[in-house]
Design a protein around this motif. Structure first.
Motif, mmCIF file in Angstrom:
data_model
loop_
_atom_site.group_PDB
_atom_site.id
_atom_site.type_symbol
_atom_site.label_atom_id
_atom_site.label_comp_id
_atom_site.label_asym_id
_atom_site.label_seq_id
_atom_site.Cartn_x
_atom_site.Cartn_y
_atom_site.Cartn_z
ATOM 1 N N ASP A 1 -70.035 -86.583 -14.075
ATOM 2 C CA ASP A 1 -69.431 -87.205 -15.252
ATOM 3 C C ASP A 1 -69.921 -86.566 -16.541
ATOM 4 O O ASP A 1 -69.250 -86.639 -17.569
ATOM 5 C CB ASP A 1 -69.751 -88.708 -15.284
ATOM 6 N N GLY A 2 -71.102 -86.001 -16.499
ATOM 7 C CA GLY A 2 -71.670 -85.369 -17.682
ATOM 8 C C GLY A 2 -73.115 -85.007 -17.441
ATOM 9 O O GLY A 2 -73.834 -85.722 -16.746
ATOM 10 N N LYS A 3 -73.559 -83.888 -18.030
ATOM 11 C CA LYS A 3 -74.917 -83.414 -17.795
ATOM 12 C C LYS A 3 -75.951 -84.196 -18.589
ATOM 13 O O LYS A 3 -77.120 -84.214 -18.232
ATOM 14 C CB LYS A 3 -75.023 -81.939 -18.190
ATOM 15 N N TYR A 4 -75.531 -84.846 -19.670
ATOM 16 C CA TYR A 4 -76.505 -85.374 -20.623
ATOM 17 C C TYR A 4 -76.498 -86.893 -20.740
ATOM 18 O O TYR A 4 -76.992 -87.441 -21.719
ATOM 19 C CB TYR A 4 -76.254 -84.744 -22.000
ATOM 20 N N HIS A 5 -75.946 -87.579 -19.769
ATOM 21 C CA HIS A 5 -76.006 -89.037 -19.789
ATOM 22 C C HIS A 5 -75.847 -89.576 -18.377
ATOM 23 O O HIS A 5 -75.333 -88.905 -17.485
ATOM 24 C CB HIS A 5 -74.917 -89.624 -20.696
ATOM 25 N N LEU A 6 -76.333 -90.792 -18.172
ATOM 26 C CA LEU A 6 -76.053 -91.540 -16.956
ATOM 27 C C LEU A 6 -75.871 -93.007 -17.328
ATOM 28 O O LEU A 6 -76.331 -93.463 -18.378
ATOM 29 C CB LEU A 6 -77.146 -91.351 -15.894
ATOM 30 N N SER A 7 -75.193 -93.750 -16.448
ATOM 31 C CA SER A 7 -74.825 -95.136 -16.751
ATOM 32 C C SER A 7 -75.374 -96.082 -15.700
ATOM 33 O O SER A 7 -75.546 -95.708 -14.533
ATOM 34 C CB SER A 7 -73.300 -95.282 -16.814
ATOM 35 N N VAL A 8 -75.627 -97.314 -16.126
ATOM 36 C CA VAL A 8 -75.984 -98.385 -15.200
ATOM 37 C C VAL A 8 -75.187 -99.631 -15.572
ATOM 38 O O VAL A 8 -74.880 -99.857 -16.754
ATOM 39 C CB VAL A 8 -77.499 -98.707 -15.220
ATOM 40 N N LEU A 9 -74.838 -100.434 -14.571
ATOM 41 C CA LEU A 9 -74.191 -101.725 -14.775
ATOM 42 C C LEU A 9 -75.192 -102.824 -14.449
ATOM 43 O O LEU A 9 -75.844 -102.786 -13.402
ATOM 44 C CB LEU A 9 -72.956 -101.860 -13.879
ATOM 45 N N ILE A 10 -75.307 -103.808 -15.324
ATOM 46 C CA ILE A 10 -76.318 -104.857 -15.196
ATOM 47 C C ILE A 10 -75.633 -106.214 -15.227
ATOM 48 O O ILE A 10 -74.978 -106.563 -16.220
ATOM 49 C CB ILE A 10 -77.364 -104.746 -16.326
ATOM 50 N N LYS A 11 -75.791 -106.976 -14.151
ATOM 51 C CA LYS A 11 -75.209 -108.310 -14.084
ATOM 52 C C LYS A 11 -76.192 -109.327 -14.658
ATOM 53 O O LYS A 11 -77.398 -109.234 -14.457
ATOM 54 C CB LYS A 11 -74.879 -108.664 -12.629
ATOM 55 N N ILE A 12 -75.652 -110.327 -15.356
ATOM 56 C CA ILE A 12 -76.481 -111.353 -15.971
ATOM 57 C C ILE A 12 -76.921 -112.342 -14.896
ATOM 58 O O ILE A 12 -76.121 -113.130 -14.389
ATOM 59 C CB ILE A 12 -75.718 -112.085 -17.094
ATOM 60 N N LEU A 13 -78.210 -112.303 -14.558
ATOM 61 C CA LEU A 13 -78.729 -113.153 -13.490
ATOM 62 C C LEU A 13 -79.961 -113.956 -13.895
ATOM 63 O O LEU A 13 -80.360 -114.868 -13.182
ATOM 64 C CB LEU A 13 -79.077 -112.297 -12.260
#
Length: 741
Positions: free
Chosen positions: A396-408
């Motif tokens: 998706d890109g060399k200079y970033h990564l993503s995370v998804l966080i659920k409200i728990l």
């Protein structure tokens, strides 16, 4: 040069090129085989020495080995270390070379050697249920080996101890007390051998875990199993002595004794007490309901290890020192990486409350689609670290990564409040927070499989529960990018089964921009998505349909504020140099300590020598390993500065923000592939039956990410299908991608 001679030279070079490549491949393959064979031989020797140590002839051989080698400056400490700790460190050294050679190799089809589907021990679930969860055939084999070893060793030692007691005429009470002391001694020795394995699975970026391609989230359960076994043995060790000393009327004097030479009982009491506190708070009900109590109590491992060394002295402690030292190496590297403050490029909040964070990273920090990171948001807490699956592909890109966080819980609720610039966590209209609020984080990782195993199956079933869809977004993105650029991509048939409680979670998938990644995916990939909304009987109508809006903010961040590359799963050359130099530092520091202090001054105090050995284990990574880390950091800064000058990072980050803006228009494309059913749960028996008929006689990789109940349901169906299959039906290979603590 004439035209004819030039043509002859060109033809000659064209003929030599394939020959050179073939010759190079031969030598590389030969070196890999030699390294792998050597590592297996050393590991088998090490394991066999531990397993057969109770036998008299092995014990006699070991005694002769110690006598032959203790004449060095290291003394008996060096002999014991050479026998029980050095082998696992040598395997790590050879593993570094092996990983350097195999780095960059393309993932191979699991069936490239045979078109016939076949079973594999690691992906065949055998036991499904408490207390072990889902256990594969390979894992069951390992459990049985440890159980057999403990029972066999206890039996052999019991017979030996009874024979020893038969030679003496003692009163029955005294004989019972002596027998208990001997039994306690044996339990302690067996516990030390188990302790040699205990710390290996929790060294997150360990060379050994990378070598056997077991990610940290899988290895954690091995640490849990080994922890229960080790603490049971140490508890029996202490209990045997307590009963014996009580029978002899000298309990208080013994447990409070701090001997100058020999075993220090009080140090053992302190170590065992710390171990028992960790053990009790790590039991599943306590761990789940009081996680912070479990987490903070587990920091007592420092007390446990140090006072164990004081209890038994340096030379006995070295039985377990190899695995502990590898853990110290990883822990110090994690500490260095977590000092970096990482900018959050953008944050988005979906209607269901799920937060997406996009983190800046340098281009030379590599990871796979199925990876985890540990995240600390300093705006919320300086102490709490939480693991999250990476939801982006490295493509998706060399200079970033993503995370998804659920409200728990409270921490995630505060994070959503920061994202929306509202301390109460209430939704607000979309607004730019660029000049109002800045969120920074610290990151450890990413950790994951050494190779992208999801690319080794032609047929995939991805089963997710709720936020468990996060890593599968990374898998789909990975595959779509490969299809788009025409690179080799093995997966051809993919079924996604997603179970959610309410329809407000659907935007998590609907915002996944398949069309922009690969507009012609239907021509190259057979992708099907089945979504089950379990707690709603029909689609909710809200302004004429589902809501897909996203509240977000974003800003490009300079690459110097990205995730640090100081991670064990990162650059194999630098991490390998760090391990080698730190280990050499341990050998040198212990040797110099014996030559210039212990031997000249006649130091005989066991607990003091144990303390000095622990100090060497800590200082060698900090001092010599710290020099390597400093050079590694300078290399990162130089590389990042070059990337900043090129400007690629800014295009990459801005591109990721533009994709985020375009996501709202993507749900029509996803909807055409997605079948949504309301008021029901996935019927895995029917799903697997229909897939068996459609896909036929093939290997099918099944990857599950979700709660334990979902994992067990899918594992049971995989096991049932595999055991009852006929000749033309597929084999289902169960893989779990869930971080359960």
């Amino acid at each position: 040069m004439s035209e004819e001679s030039a043509q002859q030279a060109l033809l000659s070079s064209n003929e030599e090129a394939p020959h050179y490549a073939k010759k190079k491949h031969f030598w590389v393959s030969s070196i890999k085989r030699v390294l792998k064979f050597t590592m297996w031989i050393i590991f088998i020797f090490w394991a066999a020495l531990i397993f057969f140590y109770p036998l008299e002839f092995v014990n006699n051989w070991y005694t002769k080995f110690v006598q032959a080698t203790e004449g060095t400056a290291y003394g008996i400490t060096g002999s014991v270390f050479l026998a029980f700790s050095a082998p696992i460190l040598v395997v790590a050294f050879l593993g570094i070379g092996y990983l350097l050679i195999t780095a960059g190799e393309e993932p191979r089809n699991r069936n490239n050697t045979s078109k016939r589907p076949h079973f594999r021990l690691w992906t065949f679930p055998v036991i499904v249920g408490e207390p072990f969860g889902v256990v594969s055939a390979a894992e069951l084999l390992g459990i049985l080996l440890f159980i057999v070893y403990v029972i066999w060793a206890v039996a052999v030692y019991a017979v030996e101890d009874l024979n020893i007691l038969a030679e003496f005429e003692l009163p029955s009470t005294e004989k019972s007390a002596v027998m208990l002391e001997l039994t306690g001694l044996r339990f302690g020795l067996i516990g030390l051998f188990c302790l040699a394995f205990l710390f290996l699975p929790v060294a997150r970026g360990s060379i050994l875990l990378r070598l056997i391609d077991i990610p940290f989230e899988h290895a954690t359960k091995y640490h849990i199993w080994l922890g229960h076994l080790t603490m049971a043995l140490f508890t029996l060790h202490g209990l045997s002595y307590v009963i014996a000393w009580t029978m002899q009327g000298r309990l208080i004097s013994e447990i409070s004794a701090w001997q100058y030479t020999g075993v220090v009982n009080l140090a053992g009491v302190i170590s065992l007490t710390a171990g028992l506190l960790m053990w009790v708070t790590s039991i599943r009900p306590v761990r789940r309901q009081k996680f912070e109590l479990f987490f903070y109590t587990h920091q007592l491992y420092i007390v446990f290890v140090v006072f164990l060394a004081l209890h038994v002295g340096d030379f006995i402690f070295t039985i377990s020192a190899g695995g502990i030292f590898l853990f110290i190496l990883d822990r110090f590297l994690r500490f260095c990486q977590s000092r970096r403050t990482v900018n959050i490029i953008s944050a988005s909040c979906l209607p269901c409350g799920t937060v997406e964070l996009v983190l800046s990273k340098p281009g030379n920090l590599q990871y796979n689609a199925l990876s985890f990171i540990f995240l600390q948001v300093r705006n919320l807490s300086w102490l709490q670290w939480h693991p999250f699956s990476v939801s982006s592909s490295p493509l998706d890109g060399k200079y970033h990564l993503s995370v998804l966080i659920k409200i728990l819980g409270q921490w995630t609720e505060k994070l959503r409040g920061c994202t929306l610039n509202d301390p109460n966590g209430q939704y607000q209209v979309e607004q730019s927070l660029l000049h109002q609020h800045k969120i920074t984080a610290s990151v450890e990782g990413p950790y994951g499989h050494e190779s992208p195993y999801h690319l080794t199956y032609e047929n995939l079933i991805l089963v997710a529960g709720g936020i468990g869809i996060s890593p599968f977004l990374a898998i789909l993105s990975d595959i779509l990018h490969l299809v788009k650029v025409g690179k080799p991509c093995i997966p051809r048939n993919i079924l996604v089964v997603w179970a959610v409680k309410k329809s407000d979670e659907l935007p998590i998938l609907c915002n996944f921009n398949m069309e922009s990644i690969c507009p012609f995916l239907s021509d190259m990939l057979n992708l099907e998505i089945r979504t089950y909304v379990t707690r709603e009987s029909e689609p909710p109508l809200e302004r004429g349909g589902l809501t897909y809006s996203v509240n977000s903010f974003g800003s490009p961040a300079p690459n110097k504020h990205g995730i640090s590359v100081l991670v064990g799963t990162g650059n194999i050359m630098w991490s390998g140099i760090y391990v080698v130099v730190s280990t050499i530092g341990l050998f040198l520091s212990v040797g110099l300590l014996h030559i210039f202090y212990i031997n000249p001054y006649g130091i005989e105090c066991w607990w003091y020598k144990g303390l000095l050995f622990c100090a060497c284990m800590v200082l060698s990574p900090v001092i010599l390993g710290g020099i390597v880390i400093g050079l590694w950091h300078l290399w990162e800064r130089k590389t990042s500065a070059r990337e900043e000058q090129e400007g690629d990072w800014q295009k990459d980050v801005m591109g990721s923000n533009e994709e985020r803006v375009q996501k709202d228009s993507n749900h029509d494309r996803v909807s055409s592939l997605n079948t949504i059913q309301y008021g029901c749960r996935p019927d895995f028996k029917e799903i697997f039956r229909s897939i068996s008929e459609r896909w036929g006689y093939v290997d099918i990789g099944v990857i599950v990410c979700g709660p334990p109940t979902l994992q067990r349901s899918v594992a049971k169906e995989c096991r049932s299908r595999n055991l009852s299959r006929k000749g033309t039906q597929p084999i289902f290979h169960y893989n779990s991608h869930s971080f359960d603590l």
